[in-house]
Each structure stands twice: as C-alpha cells, then as structure tokens.
Design an enzyme around this catalytic site. Structure first.
Site, PDB file in Angstrom:
ATOM      1  N   CYS A  92      29.732  28.018 -65.787  1.00 13.05           N
ATOM      2  CA  CYS A  92      28.774  28.744 -66.670  1.00 13.05           C
ATOM      3  C   CYS A  92      28.656  27.707 -67.595  1.00 13.05           C
ATOM      4  O   CYS A  92      27.897  27.930 -68.559  1.00 13.05           O
ATOM      5  CB  CYS A  92      30.604  29.502 -67.958  1.00 13.05           C
ATOM      6  SG  CYS A  92      31.460  29.980 -66.551  1.00 13.05           S
TER       7      CYS A  92
ATOM      8  N   ALA B 219      38.547  39.596 -59.739  1.00 15.40           N
ATOM      9  CA  ALA B 219      39.083  39.695 -58.602  1.00 15.40           C
ATOM     10  C   ALA B 219      37.808  39.174 -57.011  1.00 15.40           C
ATOM     11  O   ALA B 219      38.553  38.469 -56.308  1.00 15.40           O
ATOM     12  CB  ALA B 219      38.368  41.392 -57.818  1.00 15.40           C
ATOM     13  N   HIS B 220      36.864  38.381 -58.370  1.00  9.82           N
ATOM     14  CA  HIS B 220      35.894  37.555 -57.312  1.00  9.82           C
ATOM     15  C   HIS B 220      37.345  36.200 -57.810  1.00  9.82           C
ATOM     16  O   HIS B 220      35.852  36.107 -56.455  1.00  9.82           O
ATOM     17  CB  HIS B 220      34.561  37.920 -57.628  1.00  9.82           C
ATOM     18  CG  HIS B 220      34.231  36.797 -59.306  1.00  9.82           C
ATOM     19  ND1 HIS B 220      33.986  35.699 -58.928  1.00  9.82           N
ATOM     20  CD2 HIS B 220      34.487  37.718 -60.266  1.00  9.82           C
ATOM     21  CE1 HIS B 220      33.563  34.966 -60.457  1.00  9.82           C
ATOM     22  NE2 HIS B 220      33.986  36.078 -60.498  1.00  9.82           N
TER      23      HIS B 220
HETATM   24  C1  PLP Z   1      35.786  33.507 -64.005  1.00 10.61           C
HETATM   25  C2  PLP Z   1      36.747  32.599 -64.950  1.00 10.61           C
HETATM   26  C3  PLP Z   1      36.746  33.505 -65.858  1.00 10.61           C
HETATM   27  C4  PLP Z   1      35.591  34.274 -66.494  1.00 10.61           C
HETATM   28  O1  PLP Z   1      35.626  35.667 -65.394  1.00 10.61           O
HETATM   29  P1  PLP Z   1      34.593  36.702 -64.623  1.00 10.61           P
HETATM   30  O2  PLP Z   1      35.386  37.952 -63.427  1.00 10.61           O
HETATM   31  O3  PLP Z   1      33.474  36.181 -64.482  1.00 10.61           O
HETATM   32  O4  PLP Z   1      33.724  37.383 -66.394  1.00 10.61           O
HETATM   33  C5  PLP Z   1      37.465  33.553 -67.957  1.00 10.61           C
HETATM   34  N1  PLP Z   1      38.681  32.426 -67.790  1.00 10.61           N
HETATM   35  C6  PLP Z   1      38.279  31.869 -66.125  1.00 10.61           C
HETATM   36  C7  PLP Z   1      39.698  30.852 -66.189  1.00 10.61           C
HETATM   37  C8  PLP Z   1      38.030  32.046 -65.068  1.00 10.61           C
HETATM   38  O5  PLP Z   1      37.790  30.832 -64.534  1.00 10.61           O
END
Ligand code: PLP
Length: 382
Positions: free
Chosen positions: A327, A203-204
């Site tokens: 990350c 969602a974020h």
């Molecule tokens: C942000 C992201 C994630 C991790 O998602 P979260 O909801 O923050 O755990 C995984 N894969 C991709 C491609 C992302 O952009």
C-alpha cells in the site's frame, strides 16, 4: 519469464477449488440470482450459496452465523468496525486506542475520527513489534469506547497477544476490534473463547478472491454499529448493497480450505521460511526485523545494511518482493511500521519483506537465496 512470487502477504492466487465454487454463481446456467430476491428460486438458490459461506466462516471462527457481516474486504471491515462503533448512538466524541504499527486502513480511520473530535491514544510497540498488554492497561480510561489492535502485522508478521489485550478491554468495558486480515485461515481464531467484539478478514489474503471480506460482530454485547453504507438495509442494516454471491461463496470455500490445511501449510511454509533465513543470515550485516518467533510462518522482513531497499528490489529481477507494505510502495517514505518499532529511517529504508505461501517450493527458496546473495554482494562491492 515472470519472477518467483514471494509477496503472499500482499495477495494470494485464488485456489482451484475456490474458483470452481465461484463459477457455481456466475453465468446463465449457474445460481446467478440476487440473494435478496425473495419471490423466486433464482433468489433462494443464490441466498443458499451465501448462507453456506456464512456457515463456513462461522465454523472456522467458532462464532454464530448471525455474527458474520459481508463487506468488500478488510479495508471496509475496518472502516465499519472503527467508525461504526465510534459514531454509534450519535456520538461525536470519546476516547479511542490503537497502535502506530496498524495497517493504513486502521490508522486513517482513527486520524479521521480525531478530526471529528475524538481523542485517540496511539500506542508504540516494543522494538520487536509487539504491543505490550501493560502499555494498553496504562492507556485504558473509564471512558475508552474502543480499542483496535491487529492480530499479526502485514509487514513483519509479528503476532500480538490478542487474548491478553482483549481481556484488558473486556475488564474495562471497552469494545475490542482486531484486524485479522493476515491471520484468518493461518492461525487458530476461536471467537467462542477470545474476548473480541469485532474482527476483520479479507478473502484475498487466504487464497480467495479480491474485493470481498467479512466483519465479525459479536451478538449479546454492547456493539452497535453506525452503518457506513446506506441503502437497502442488507446484512441486518449494517452494510447495504447487493451481496456479491460469487465472491462470498469464494470466501467461504477459501476459508474452509485454509482451515483444513492450516497445520500442514504452516509447518511446510515455516520450514521453507526458516531455510531461506538460514541461508541469508550468512551474509554480513543482514538483520531480521521483528520478534524472532512470535511471527507468522511465511514472513521474513530483513534489513540489508547499507543497501537501498528499492535499488535491491529492482536489481532482484528473479524474485517478486516488496519493501514495507504494498500500500505504501508507491512512495519513498520509510515503512511506518519499522520506524514505529524504533528502527532508524536508514534501517527501514534498507528493509524488504519476503513472504512465502502455498506455491513456494524448496527449489524456489534455493534459487532466491542464491540470487539475493549474489545481488547483495555485487551491490555492496560497488
Ligand atoms: C491486506 C490487509 C488489509 C486490507 O485488506 P483489503 O481486503 O485489501 O482491503 C488490512 N489490514 C491488513 C493487516 C492487511 O494485511
């Protein structure tokens, strides 16, 4: 004053309409009940909110409501899809395929499975960041259980041809998982047409709250998932834990809103991104990383030759951007995505990611372009 935000690929602010929806499930006068409470109206009304969100997700993804499993985000969705599929039916070995440009939440699942006895083929992308269907075709074996490839890359925005890649998996009788964290709500995802068995969203990344996501699990297929969270048997046994009703309601509303505005936002954000690149490309020795057109509209991953990315980012006090992915920004290692694309360590260490979003304006793009031009010129003149 806070800098201009150009890090929408890392996260996005929650849209006002989404906040309003979430508030309907918080507080004493709201539907605060436990969606699993079957004996009273508090539970039924909370469950209704959760099921409305499931309908919203199913409508946007063109799937069945019974194919949507709530999770805490794309990291968990990826873990459940990959480890869950590999370890199903008591399996402890077998052949799996992924690519070296995947998100850490995918790479680390495969590394862990390798340690458990699975055999993993790691595909390298083309220099433009795309995974070639021909490379996947070559790697597929009769005993390949699962393939996991992302829709669009979080660092470069480069889009994979998931229809072609999925077709190869289907013809081989292999499960296909797609990490669509960067594309849900931004690109069309029609799961009634696409040969995809498992798909992760968060969602974020689409103006919803942090800490909630979903995993699409195709019905009427061979998908069996070993649950990674044991407990009350929620979500048809695939993911136990009290459903975060306010978060889930927010995710549903955010995805519905994103789908409503998809075309108009893509066009506007894409134009601003192109305007920014048009300005910055006039600087000497600036390179665009990744495919020039098979790319999300908001992404701009650039290398400023001879300049250390971390130095550039700290000198750019008026703009919030990142090097590589959020990350990994705690370490000084070059981006694993850019090096996997065959770019040199030096090139990768001088690369930054700018990502535009809903709140980005033409004025901001002008300010950022002028700021970057002056900082880059001054760093180079030292
Ligand atoms: C942000 C992201 C994630 C991790 O998602 P979260 O909801 O923050 O755990 C995984 N894969 C991709 C491609 C992302 O952009």
């Amino acid at each position: 004053m806070k800098p201009i935000y150009l890090d929408y690929a890392a996260t996005t602010p929650v849209a006002p309409r989404v906040i309003a929806r979430m508030l309907e499930f918080l507080g004493e006068d709201a539907e605060f009940g436990n969606p699993a409470s079957r004996s009273h109206a508090y539970g039924w009304l909370a469950e209704e909110g959760v099921e409305t969100a499931r309908r919203q997700v199913a409508d946007v993804l063109h799937c069945d409501v019974r194919e949507v499993v709530w999770t805490s985000g794309a990291t968990e969705s990826n873990n459940l899809a990959i480890k869950g599929a590999a370890l199903a039916n008591g399996r402890r070995s077998g052949h799996l395929i992924t690519a070296t440009t995947e998100h850490k939440a995918v790479l680390d699942c495969f590394r862990w499975l390798e340690g458990q006895g699975f055999n993993v083929t790691w595909l390298s992308p083309l220099e433009d960041g795309r995974v070639e269907p021909a490379a996947l075709q070559q790697a597929l074996r009769a005993d390949t259980l699962l393939v996991s490839l992302m829709h669009a890359n979080n660092e470069t925005g480069v889009i994979n041809d998931i229809a072609a890649l999925g077709e190869l998996c289907r013809n081989n009788g292999t499960l296909f998982h797609v990490d669509a964290a960067q594309t849900a709500g931004k690109l069309l995802l029609d799961l009634s047409q696409l040969p995809i068995d498992l798909l992760s969203i968060s969602a974020h990344k689409f103006y919803g709250p942090k800490g909630v996501g979903a995993l699409y699990v195709r019905r009427h297929s061979d998908v069996r998932l070993e649950p990674q969270m044991h407990g009350g048997g929620h979500e048809r046994g695939m993911r136990s834990g009290t459903l975060a009703s306010h978060q889930i309601a927010g995710l549903g509303e955010a995805l519905a809103l994103a789908a409503e505005q998809m075309n108009e936002n893509s066009l506007r954000i894409g134009n601003l991104r192109n305007q920014l690149w048009d300005r910055l490309s006039r600087l000497p020795d600036v390179y665009l990383n990744g495919h020039p057109s098979q790319r999300l509209p908001g992404h701009l991953n650039l290398a400023f030759a001879g300049i250390d990315a971390d130095m550039l980012i700290s000198a750019l006090s008026q703009v919030a951007i990142s090097s590589g992915s959020a990350c990994t920004s705690a370490s000084v290692e070059p981006s694993h995505v850019l090096t996997a694309m065959g770019l040199s360590r030096e090139h990768a260490l001088s690369s930054v990611r700018l990502s535009l979003g809903r709140q980005t304006t033409e004025q901001q793009v002008e300010t950022v372009a002028a700021h970057i031009e002056s900082v880059v010129t001054s760093l180079r003149s030292r």
